[in-house]
Design an enzyme around this catalytic site. Structure first.
Site, short mmCIF file in Angstrom:
data_model
loop_
_atom_site.label_atom_id
_atom_site.label_comp_id
_atom_site.label_asym_id
_atom_site.label_seq_id
_atom_site.Cartn_x
_atom_site.Cartn_y
_atom_site.Cartn_z
N PRO A 44 -16.47 -0.67 1.34
CG PRO A 44 -16.53 0.18 3.52
CD PRO A 44 -15.58 -0.27 2.45
CG LEU A 45 -18.94 3.89 2.33
CD1 LEU A 45 -18.36 5.14 2.97
CD2 LEU A 45 -20.45 3.85 2.53
N GLY B 219 -22.04 13.44 -4.29
CA GLY B 219 -21.07 14.46 -4.65
C GLY B 219 -19.77 13.89 -5.19
CE1 TYR C 206 -3.56 -2.40 -0.01
CE2 TYR C 206 -4.03 -1.89 2.27
CZ TYR C 206 -4.34 -2.56 1.10
OH TYR C 206 -5.43 -3.39 1.09
N GLY D 133 -16.20 2.87 -3.38
CA GLY D 133 -15.40 3.99 -3.87
C GLY D 133 -16.00 5.35 -3.59
N GLY D 134 -16.85 5.44 -2.57
CA GLY D 134 -17.46 6.71 -2.19
C GLY D 134 -18.84 6.94 -2.79
CG LEU D 135 -21.93 5.50 -6.46
CD1 LEU D 135 -21.99 6.87 -7.11
CD2 LEU D 135 -22.00 4.41 -7.52
CG LEU D 136 -22.96 2.47 -2.18
CD1 LEU D 136 -22.64 1.05 -1.72
CD2 LEU D 136 -24.44 2.60 -2.53
#
Length: 340
Positions: free
Chosen positions: A220-221, A230, A53, A223-226
Site C-alpha cells: 500500500p506504500l 527517506g 514467505y 515499497g515505502g516510497l509513499l
C-alpha cells in the site's frame, strides 16, 4: 484502531493488517515476537502470511541470514502467536514453489491439502481464518481448487477463502462456480494496490463492490516510497527487497507531490497514502509490511485519519489512468533442479 467487515463474513478485521513477507529478515526471527505483540496492543487483529514467505532467496538482503538458514515466516509467526492466537485473524496462502518435486506448487487438490497441513503445523494452530490462492494456476481448473477449499472448510481447517493476484474475470468466474456447485465462495481479493499502482480500479474494484468481496491491498506504500522520501537513501528499497527493480522517475515524482500535500495538511505521507487507500469503497484493510515496532505504530495511526473530498480528489489526480491488471502467473523463480 478502526475495523471493517471482511467481505460477507460478518468478521471484523482491523483496517491495518500486519504483513509478514520479510519475517526472518526484517524483523529478525527474534524481533518478530515483539512486533506481533505491538500489533495486538495497537488493536490490530489481522495478520497476513504465506507458505513461501521468509526463507526464499528472493527475500535475501545484505546483513540478513542466508535463505537456507532462515525459518519460514509462518513458523516465526506461529511462535509469536503462542498464547494469543485467538486475538488474531490469520490469513495465509499457497501456490508458490515449495520444493523440488514438480507437484510442489499450484492449486491442485493434492498440493492445497498438503500445504494447509504444513501451514497448520507451522502456525501451531488447528484452523486458518482466511486461506488464499496465492496466484492463478493455469493448469488446475478453478472448480477443483474451490471444491478442495470447500472440503477443508467443512473439516474446520480453514474458515474462509480468498483469491490473491487474480484478475476480475477470474474472481467473477469463481463466484459463478461456487454458486452453481453450492461451494463456499471467495470473500476477499488480495492485490497490489496503492496511489501509484491503481490497476485494480479498472475492473477488480467495481466487481468487488458489486459482489460484496473485500479488497485487501498489499504494497500500500509502494515499497515505502509513499511513506517517506527517506526511503530513497536506503541501500535496499521498494521491490529491490524482492529482487526486482527500484523506483522510476515518474513514481518518485508522484511521491514528492504526496509528501508536499501531506505537509500542507499537517499530516505525514504514510498517513495520507494509507488513508486514501482506505477510502476506496471495497478496501477493508491494507497490509503493512512494517519492519519495526516504530514503523507499525506510525502506520497504524492512518486508520484514524479521515481525508475530505477535496483532499481525496487531489491525491487521486496525481496518478495516471489505472493501467491494465497484471498478475504474477509465470513470474517468480524457476523451480530448483531435481536431485540426482
Amino acid at each position: 484502531m478502526q475495523y471493517a467487515v471482511l467481505g460477507s463474513t460478518g468478521v471484523k478485521v482491523s483496517r491495518i493488517c500486519l504483513g509478514t513477507a520479510t519475517f526472518g529478515v526484517a524483523p529478525t526471527a527474534q524481533d518478530a515476537d515483539q512486533l506481533v505483540g505491538a500489533a495486538i496492543d495497537l488493536g490490530i487483529n489481522f495478520v497476513d502470511t504465506a507458505d513461501v514467505y521468509g526463507n526464499m532467496p528472493v527475500f535475501d538482503r545484505p546483513g540478513a541470514p542466508a535463505a537456507a538458514d532462515r525459518e519460514p515466516a509462518e513458523q516465526i509467526l506461529g511462535r509469536a502467536l503462542r498464547g494469543r492466537r485467538e486475538d488474531m485473524i490469520v490469513a495465509t496462502k499457497s501456490n508458490g514453489i515449495v520444493g523440488r518435486d514438480i507437484n510442489d506448487r499450484g492449486l491442485s487438490r493434492r498440493h492445497i491439502i498438503r500445504q494447509v497441513e504444513t501451514s497448520l503445523r507451522r502456525l501451531e494452530t488447528d484452523y486458518i481464518d482466511l486461506y488464499y490462492a496465492h496466484d492463478p494456476d493455469p493448469d488446475t481448473p478453478l472448480e477443483q481448487t474451490l471444491a478442495a477449499y470447500d472440503d477443508l472448510i467443512r473439516q474446520g481447517k480453514i474458515r474462509y477463502v480468498g483469491l490473491s493476484n487474480h484478475p476480475a474475470w477470474q474472481v467473477t468466474q469463481a463466484l459463478w462456480i461456487a454458486d452453481d456447485r453450492r461451494l463456499q465462495p471467495p470473500v476477499a481479493s488480495q492485490v497490489k494496490y496503492n496511489l501509484i499502482d491503481r490497476a485494480a480500479e479498472r475492473e477488480l474494484g467495481p466487481a468487488s463492490e458489486r459482489f460484496g468481496l473485500s479488497i485487501i491491498p498489499y504494497a500500500p506504500l509502494h515499497g515505502g516510497l509513499l511513506a517517506d522520501l527517506g526511503v530513497l537513501d536506503r541501500e535496499v528499497s521498494g521491490d529491490q527487497r524482492f529482487g526486482a527493480a527500484g523506483f522510476t522517475d515518474t513514481e518518485i515524482g508522484i511521491a514528492r507531490e504526496v509528501d508536499r500535500l501531506s505537509r500542507d495538511w499537517g499530516l505525514t505521507a504514510y498517513q495520507v497514502s494509507l488513508a486514501w487507500l482506505l477510502s476506496r469503497a471495497a478496501v477493508s484493510s491494507v497490509i503493512v509490511g512494517a519492519e519495526t515496532v516504530d514503523e507499525l505504530s506510525a502506520n497504524a495511526t492512518a486508520a484514524d485519519v479521515q481525508l475530505d473530498t477535496a483532499q481525496l480528489d487531489a491525491l487521486t489526480a496525481l496518478a495516471a489512468e489505472p493501467g491494465a491488471f497484471h498478475h504474477r502467473a509465470g513470474d517468480g523463480p524457476e523451480p530448483p533442479a531435481a536431485a540426482g
